[in-house]
Design a protein around this motif. Structure first.
Motif, short mmCIF file in Angstrom:
data_model
loop_
_atom_site.label_atom_id
_atom_site.label_comp_id
_atom_site.label_asym_id
_atom_site.label_seq_id
_atom_site.Cartn_x
_atom_site.Cartn_y
_atom_site.Cartn_z
N UNK A 327 0.83 -1.20 0.00
CA UNK A 327 0.00 0.00 0.00
C UNK A 327 0.86 1.25 0.00
N UNK A 328 1.89 1.22 0.82
CA UNK A 328 2.73 2.40 0.99
C UNK A 328 3.59 2.66 -0.24
N UNK A 329 4.15 1.59 -0.85
CA UNK A 329 5.09 1.80 -1.96
C UNK A 329 4.40 1.88 -3.33
N UNK A 330 3.10 1.69 -3.37
CA UNK A 330 2.38 1.82 -4.64
C UNK A 330 2.20 0.53 -5.40
N UNK A 331 2.69 -0.58 -4.89
CA UNK A 331 2.53 -1.86 -5.59
C UNK A 331 1.08 -2.28 -5.68
N UNK A 332 0.33 -2.01 -4.61
CA UNK A 332 -1.09 -2.34 -4.57
C UNK A 332 -1.87 -1.11 -5.02
N UNK A 333 -2.83 -1.33 -5.91
CA UNK A 333 -3.56 -0.22 -6.51
C UNK A 333 -4.80 0.19 -5.73
N UNK A 334 -5.54 -0.79 -5.22
CA UNK A 334 -6.84 -0.47 -4.63
C UNK A 334 -7.08 -1.27 -3.36
N UNK A 335 -7.95 -0.71 -2.52
CA UNK A 335 -8.49 -1.42 -1.37
C UNK A 335 -10.00 -1.51 -1.56
N UNK A 336 -10.54 -2.71 -1.47
CA UNK A 336 -11.98 -2.95 -1.57
C UNK A 336 -12.36 -3.94 -0.48
N UNK A 372 -3.76 2.66 9.15
CA UNK A 372 -2.84 3.18 8.14
C UNK A 372 -2.35 4.57 8.47
N UNK A 373 -3.24 5.54 8.50
CA UNK A 373 -2.86 6.94 8.73
C UNK A 373 -2.32 7.16 10.14
N UNK A 374 -3.09 6.73 11.15
CA UNK A 374 -2.69 7.02 12.53
C UNK A 374 -1.49 6.19 12.99
N UNK A 375 -1.43 4.92 12.58
CA UNK A 375 -0.40 4.03 13.11
C UNK A 375 0.80 3.85 12.20
N UNK A 376 0.63 3.95 10.89
CA UNK A 376 1.73 3.63 9.97
C UNK A 376 2.14 4.80 9.09
N UNK A 377 1.50 5.94 9.24
CA UNK A 377 1.89 7.10 8.46
C UNK A 377 1.44 7.06 7.02
N UNK A 378 0.48 6.20 6.68
CA UNK A 378 -0.09 6.18 5.34
C UNK A 378 -0.83 7.50 5.13
N UNK A 383 -4.45 7.20 0.87
CA UNK A 383 -5.73 6.56 1.17
C UNK A 383 -6.77 6.95 0.12
N UNK A 384 -6.79 8.23 -0.27
CA UNK A 384 -7.73 8.68 -1.30
C UNK A 384 -7.45 7.99 -2.63
N UNK A 385 -6.18 7.79 -2.96
CA UNK A 385 -5.85 7.10 -4.21
C UNK A 385 -6.30 5.65 -4.17
N UNK A 386 -6.06 4.97 -3.06
CA UNK A 386 -6.39 3.55 -2.93
C UNK A 386 -7.89 3.29 -2.93
N UNK A 387 -8.65 4.21 -2.38
CA UNK A 387 -10.08 3.98 -2.20
C UNK A 387 -10.95 4.74 -3.19
N UNK A 388 -10.38 5.68 -3.94
CA UNK A 388 -11.21 6.49 -4.85
C UNK A 388 -10.55 6.68 -6.21
N UNK A 389 -9.40 7.35 -6.26
CA UNK A 389 -8.79 7.67 -7.55
C UNK A 389 -8.43 6.46 -8.37
N UNK A 390 -7.75 5.50 -7.74
CA UNK A 390 -7.33 4.31 -8.48
C UNK A 390 -8.50 3.40 -8.86
N UNK A 391 -9.43 3.10 -7.96
CA UNK A 391 -10.57 2.28 -8.39
C UNK A 391 -11.42 2.97 -9.46
#
Length: 483
Positions: A327-336, A372-378, A383-391
């Motif tokens: 998720x962080x490095x861009x290898x994964x495109x989307x979260x569903x 992601x955001x609070x614990x891992x600095x995502x 997050x917007x790309x994974x859940x909106x822009x990329x899908x």
């Protein structure tokens, strides 16, 4: 929009008025690493302008979002919208009402369920869309699941006539395996022909990747060793381990590359499957990779037992962390979500007989914000790309959805990233009636959800006048590479 306005925060504005003015928020804009302070003008269901903070324009309604962040509305590209324990399709408007409410609670403004049937789609798709629209609070599309020769012959028509260009195939439906879902057997020749049809007509293939023949061998071994299923989630993982998933991923991607079809790999659960997809991508295949929140937060050690039975299975902690890195490095495109809303009684009977799947729409964004955001600095931008822009780009929705920009649909997930709350069973909205996150203290909550400028969720409460306002969205694929 009446009058004219600047299309970017900070620009000058001439005569203008709008239906809704959202003020005081930090907005996740395309291309910006950090949220931008700006106001959003909405007119006619679309974003009319992004304005410098405090710009004074006439508006029918003004809403202050001070202290909140505005993300583009999430798009859940993988779920099963059914009726009771039947996950094939909604049967009455209430099915769409209840589950789209759960989606809105999770910041989802558009979803694309999988339509599972053995009938020709020409005979049922219009009725399914009508039933969904009658109950939906959010916008929607459909992915046809291709399982029969008649359906394979309909690929072109689904794309041309219905704007439904993404097609699921259960690679594991062999030797009677599909009977649980009421589907016939297929083989790799069927996969090849589906990829050819998708490539020829502007479609995309979404395989459920498992090499079931190997899983049968492993299942028999594990069943002999643990006939009572006392090993729980670890036992289930052992029946279809990561290499079973990875083998099917690489095979599907290779076939898709050979035919020229794009591939969308659903619910990636393991480091091995991710690596297999990335190898094929590096070799020239057009491969999108999806993962799900449950694979990011749960593993075989989770004490919830059969409630966590899913296909593919929950994996080891090392797989979970590999997916976070993706998720962080861009290898994964989307979260569903791969949301399944069978109720908890479907989990009865132990690991060998419990039904696979779990609900997840109402916790999708909160889990990414918290873990992601609070614990891992995502970042919120990621997050917007994974859940909106990329899908949106992968699924052919980017003409109207996926980013916050003038002219796009006014779909927003408005969140408080610092809000702390605990998931409880009595707060679950989905008809499933339970959550694998019960008892979890999360940081980050969806406060408002807007679909085409209309509040579906406001201050955490549903507006029931939104029932039936969701619209079917026709899609057209234009991408050439992964998101």
């Amino acid at each position: 929009m009446r009058g004219r306005a600047a299309g970017a925060a900070g620009g000058g504005v001439t005569a203008m008025a709008c239906d809704l003015l959202l003020t005081g928020a930090r907005v996740v804009l395309p291309g910006a690493a950090e949220p931008t302070a700006c106001d959003i003008a909405v007119e006619g269901g679309r974003i009319a302008a992004l304005l410098a903070p405090g710009t004074d324009i006439p508006a029918r309604e003004r809403v202050s979002l001070s202290g909140l962040a505005v993300l583009p509305g999430a798009i859940d590209a993988h779920l099963h919208l059914g009726h009771g324990k039947d996950i094939s399709r909604p049967r009455v408007p209430g099915d769409a009402d209840r589950e789209s409410a759960a989606a809105a609670a999770g910041g989802i403004t558009c979803f694309i369920p999988y339509l599972m049937a053995t009938e020709p789609f020409a005979a049922i798709l219009g009725d399914v869309i009508a039933v969904t629209a009658a109950g939906a609070r959010i916008d929607f599309g459909y992915h046809p699941i291709i399982s029969t020769e008649e359906q394979l012959a309909e690929v072109e028509a689904c794309i041309r006539d219905w704007g439904a260009p993404s097609f699921k195939i259960f690679m594991n439906n062999r030797g009677g395996e599909g009977k649980r879902l009421g589907l016939p057997d297929i083989d790799d020749g069927f996969l090849l022909r589906l990829c050819e049809a998708a490539a020829a007509h502007g479609g995309m293939v979404c395989p459920h990747p498992e090499t079931i023949e190997m899983a049968w061998v492993l299942r028999e071994r594990v069943l002999r060793a643990d006939p009572e299923g006392r090993g729980g989630l670890a036992t289930w993982n052992a029946t279809r381990p990561p290499f079973v998933e990875a083998d099917a991923v690489q095979r599907a991607a290779y076939v898709a590359k050979t035919t020229g079809a794009p591939l969308y790999v659903v619910h990636t659960s393991s480091a091995e499957a991710l690596d297999a997809a990335l190898r094929q991508r590096a070799a020239g295949a057009r491969v999108f990779v999806e993962t799900c929140p449950h694979y990011l937060t749960h593993d075989v050690t989770w004490p919830g037992g059969t409630i966590g039975k899913i296909n593919p299975p929950l994996r080891e902690a090392t797989d979970r962390e590999a997916l976070w890195r993706g998720l962080i490095d861009g290898s994964i495109d989307t979260v569903a979500t791969d949301h399944v809303h069978r109720d908890i009684t479907s989990k009865d009977g132990g690991i060998w007989t419990a039904s696979p799947g779990c609900p997840g729409m109402e916790t999708m964004l909160p889990v990414l914000l918290s873990e992601g955001f609070a614990k891992r600095g995502l970042s919120l931008a990621r997050i917007a790309a994974l859940t909106a822009g990329n899908p949106a780009r992968a699924m052919g929705l980017d003409h109207a959805k996926g980013v916050i920009a003038p002219g796009m649909d006014a779909d927003f997930a408005i969140v408080d990233p610092a809000a702390r709350w605990t998931v409880t069973r009595d707060s679950v909205v989905s008809s499933a009636g339970y959550s694998i996150y019960e008892g979890w203290a999360l940081t980050g909550r969806v406060i408002h959800t807007l679909v085409r400028g209309r509040f579906v969720l406001r201050d955490g409460a549903f507006d029931d006048t939104a029932v039936g306002t969701g619209q079917y969205v026709r899609r057209r694929l234009t991408h050439g590479t992964h998101a």
